[in-house]
Structure formats: C-alpha cells, structure tokens
Design a protein around this motif. Structure first.
Motif, PDB file in Angstrom:
ATOM      1  N   PHE A 108       0.851  -1.193   0.000  1.00  9.11           N
ATOM      2  CA  PHE A 108       0.000   0.000   0.000  1.00  9.11           C
ATOM      3  C   PHE A 108       0.879   1.232   0.000  1.00  9.11           C
ATOM      4  O   PHE A 108       1.376   1.652   1.035  1.00  9.11           O
ATOM      5  CB  PHE A 108      -0.927  -0.018   1.223  1.00  9.11           C
ATOM      6  CG  PHE A 108      -1.954   1.069   1.196  1.00  9.11           C
ATOM      7  CD1 PHE A 108      -2.989   1.053   0.272  1.00  9.11           C
ATOM      8  CD2 PHE A 108      -1.888   2.114   2.098  1.00  9.11           C
ATOM      9  CE1 PHE A 108      -3.946   2.052   0.261  1.00  9.11           C
ATOM     10  CE2 PHE A 108      -2.838   3.120   2.084  1.00  9.11           C
ATOM     11  CZ  PHE A 108      -3.871   3.085   1.164  1.00  9.11           C
ATOM     12  N   HIS A 109       1.114   1.787  -1.178  1.00 12.33           N
ATOM     13  CA  HIS A 109       1.912   3.004  -1.329  1.00 12.33           C
ATOM     14  C   HIS A 109       1.200   3.947  -2.296  1.00 12.33           C
ATOM     15  O   HIS A 109       1.673   4.185  -3.412  1.00 12.33           O
ATOM     16  CB  HIS A 109       3.322   2.682  -1.850  1.00 12.33           C
ATOM     17  CG  HIS A 109       4.153   1.949  -0.863  1.00 12.33           C
ATOM     18  ND1 HIS A 109       4.630   2.523   0.295  1.00 12.33           N
ATOM     19  CD2 HIS A 109       4.577   0.663  -0.832  1.00 12.33           C
ATOM     20  CE1 HIS A 109       5.309   1.630   0.980  1.00 12.33           C
ATOM     21  NE2 HIS A 109       5.295   0.495   0.320  1.00 12.33           N
ATOM     22  N   PRO A 110       0.042   4.483  -1.887  1.00  6.52           N
ATOM     23  CA  PRO A 110      -0.710   5.365  -2.780  1.00  6.52           C
ATOM     24  C   PRO A 110      -0.034   6.720  -2.940  1.00  6.52           C
ATOM     25  O   PRO A 110       0.676   7.185  -2.048  1.00  6.52           O
ATOM     26  CB  PRO A 110      -2.053   5.519  -2.075  1.00  6.52           C
ATOM     27  CG  PRO A 110      -1.724   5.320  -0.631  1.00  6.52           C
ATOM     28  CD  PRO A 110      -0.603   4.326  -0.595  1.00  6.52           C
ATOM     29  N   ARG A 111      -0.254   7.328  -4.099  1.00  6.37           N
ATOM     30  CA  ARG A 111       0.213   8.705  -4.331  1.00  6.37           C
ATOM     31  C   ARG A 111      -0.731   9.646  -3.595  1.00  6.37           C
ATOM     32  O   ARG A 111      -1.843   9.274  -3.237  1.00  6.37           O
ATOM     33  CB  ARG A 111       0.221   8.997  -5.823  1.00  6.37           C
ATOM     34  CG  ARG A 111       1.218   8.153  -6.578  1.00  6.37           C
ATOM     35  CD  ARG A 111       1.268   8.589  -8.051  1.00  6.37           C
ATOM     36  NE  ARG A 111       1.801   7.511  -8.833  1.00  6.37           N
ATOM     37  CZ  ARG A 111       1.111   6.793  -9.723  1.00  6.37           C
ATOM     38  NH1 ARG A 111      -0.150   7.072  -9.965  1.00  6.37           N
ATOM     39  NH2 ARG A 111       1.683   5.811 -10.370  1.00  6.37           N
ATOM     40  N   ASP A 112      -0.261  10.877  -3.398  1.00  6.72           N
ATOM     41  CA  ASP A 112      -1.065  11.862  -2.664  1.00  6.72           C
ATOM     42  C   ASP A 112      -2.442  12.055  -3.292  1.00  6.72           C
ATOM     43  O   ASP A 112      -3.457  12.078  -2.588  1.00  6.72           O
ATOM     44  CB  ASP A 112      -0.332  13.207  -2.589  1.00  6.72           C
ATOM     45  CG  ASP A 112       0.878  13.158  -1.677  1.00  6.72           C
ATOM     46  OD1 ASP A 112       1.087  12.122  -1.007  1.00  6.72           O
ATOM     47  OD2 ASP A 112       1.617  14.148  -1.642  1.00  6.72           O
ATOM     48  N   HIS A 113      -2.514  12.205  -4.622  1.00  9.41           N
ATOM     49  CA  HIS A 113      -3.814  12.449  -5.255  1.00  9.41           C
ATOM     50  C   HIS A 113      -4.726  11.226  -5.131  1.00  9.41           C
ATOM     51  O   HIS A 113      -5.943  11.364  -5.066  1.00  9.41           O
ATOM     52  CB  HIS A 113      -3.664  12.891  -6.718  1.00  9.41           C
ATOM     53  CG  HIS A 113      -3.237  11.822  -7.651  1.00  9.41           C
ATOM     54  ND1 HIS A 113      -1.914  11.506  -7.860  1.00  9.41           N
ATOM     55  CD2 HIS A 113      -3.956  10.977  -8.431  1.00  9.41           C
ATOM     56  CE1 HIS A 113      -1.839  10.514  -8.736  1.00  9.41           C
ATOM     57  NE2 HIS A 113      -3.059  10.166  -9.087  1.00  9.41           N
ATOM     58  N   GLU A 114      -4.154  10.034  -5.048  1.00 10.63           N
ATOM     59  CA  GLU A 114      -4.973   8.836  -4.856  1.00 10.63           C
ATOM     60  C   GLU A 114      -5.571   8.816  -3.449  1.00 10.63           C
ATOM     61  O   GLU A 114      -6.732   8.426  -3.268  1.00 10.63           O
ATOM     62  CB  GLU A 114      -4.137   7.574  -5.095  1.00 10.63           C
ATOM     63  CG  GLU A 114      -3.726   7.415  -6.543  1.00 10.63           C
ATOM     64  CD  GLU A 114      -2.676   6.333  -6.760  1.00 10.63           C
ATOM     65  OE1 GLU A 114      -2.653   5.800  -7.880  1.00 10.63           O
ATOM     66  OE2 GLU A 114      -1.890   6.020  -5.832  1.00 10.63           O
TER      67      GLU A 114
END
Length: 173
Positions: free
Chosen positions: A18-24
């Motif tokens: 789980f390494h989502p980008r900020d916008h995600e």
C-alpha cells in the motif's frame, strides 16, 4: 508471518504493498469517505481505513487496524477546534502535541493541473508548547481543497456533524 506485519497486511493479496500517491489518497479515499462511501477506497483497493480521534490517542497507541506496514498508519480524523468560536485546530494529546512544519503542499490530480487537495506535514512533540521535545513521529494530513467532485459536493450540501474529516498518514522514522 512476522510480528511486524499488521492485520491489514494479512488480509491483502500476496505481494500487495500500500503506497498510494497523494492524489490517490485524496480522490480515492478521502473523497470516497466524504461522499458517504466509508473508509474503503473507491477503487476497491482492499484497504479499509478507520476513524481515530487523534486528540485521545498518542502516536504509539494508534490502533493496529490503522497500521499498514509496521511503521505506517492511515486513518481518518475529524478536526477538534481549539476554541469553540474559532477556526484553529486543537492538535494536543495528553502527553504532547502535533506541530505543523513547512508550507502546505498542493496536490493535483494525476496528469491534471486542477488542485484536488492539500498536504500538511506535522511532527509530534512531547510536553507542552513552546518547550516540547521533538520526536521521530511524523504525520501528513490530507484535506480536500477547491471544488470537490460532484458526488462529494452533494454530500457536503447535506447537514453533517462538525468539521469534515481529514485523511492522516502517520509514520515513525
């Protein structure tokens, strides 16, 4: 299974990280939460985020249900106002406080110039301001900024109880 593996990781498919980008985090999790979709990402990402009252919880007491990866916690939290008639946020806990550091960062959508949210970085200090002792606990607070997507905009028009939640990422260095 190692002792540092959280219950959340144990429910995820093998190899999933789980390494989502900020916008995600803003669009897929926070906006989904604001539109009444709960704590699971709109894309069915398998991570279900919980609500935590940050003022009643020290960083080292964050619930296992919010832990993803042993040293990172993702959860929602509503802002507690420092003064009943003011807009300032109360970030104090029983043993310390979260202090904002640096400027808020603009979050834009994937490949778009439109601002979808903001990210604030905070550091946890033991004691009381201004003489607190800096710790290795860091938090990123994500909030929706600008005009939210339509589904969220409709939900915001409805009455709600208190300030809107933020999505928080806490980690220990």
């Amino acid at each position: 299974m190692s002792s540092s593996m959280s219950m959340v990781e144990a429910r995820l498919p093998p190899g999933f990280r789980f390494h989502p980008r900020d916008h995600e985090l803003v669009l897929d999790y926070l906006c989904h939460k604001l539109s009444g979709g709960g704590g699971r990402g709109g894309g069915g990402g398998g991570v279900d985020m919980v609500d935590v009252d940050l003022n009643k919880c020290e960083p080292w007491e964050l619930p296992d249900a919010a832990c993803v990866g042993g040293r990172e916690w993702y959860f929602f939290s509503r802002h507690d106002r420092k003064y009943a008639t003011g807009q300032r946020t109360n970030r104090a806990t029983h043993t310390g406080y979260w202090k904002a550091t640096g400027k808020d960062r603009v979050i834009t959508g994937d490949g778009a110039a439109a601002v979808v949210g903001m990210r604030k970085t905070l550091v946890f200090y033991l004691g009381r301001a201004p003489r607190g002792t800096k710790t290795e606990w860091v938090m990123h607070e994500f909030r929706v900024e600008g005009r939210p997507p339509r589904s969220v905009h409709r939900q915001l028009a409805a009455p709600h109880d208190g300030p809107l939640p933020s999505l928080l990422e806490v980690y220990h260095l």
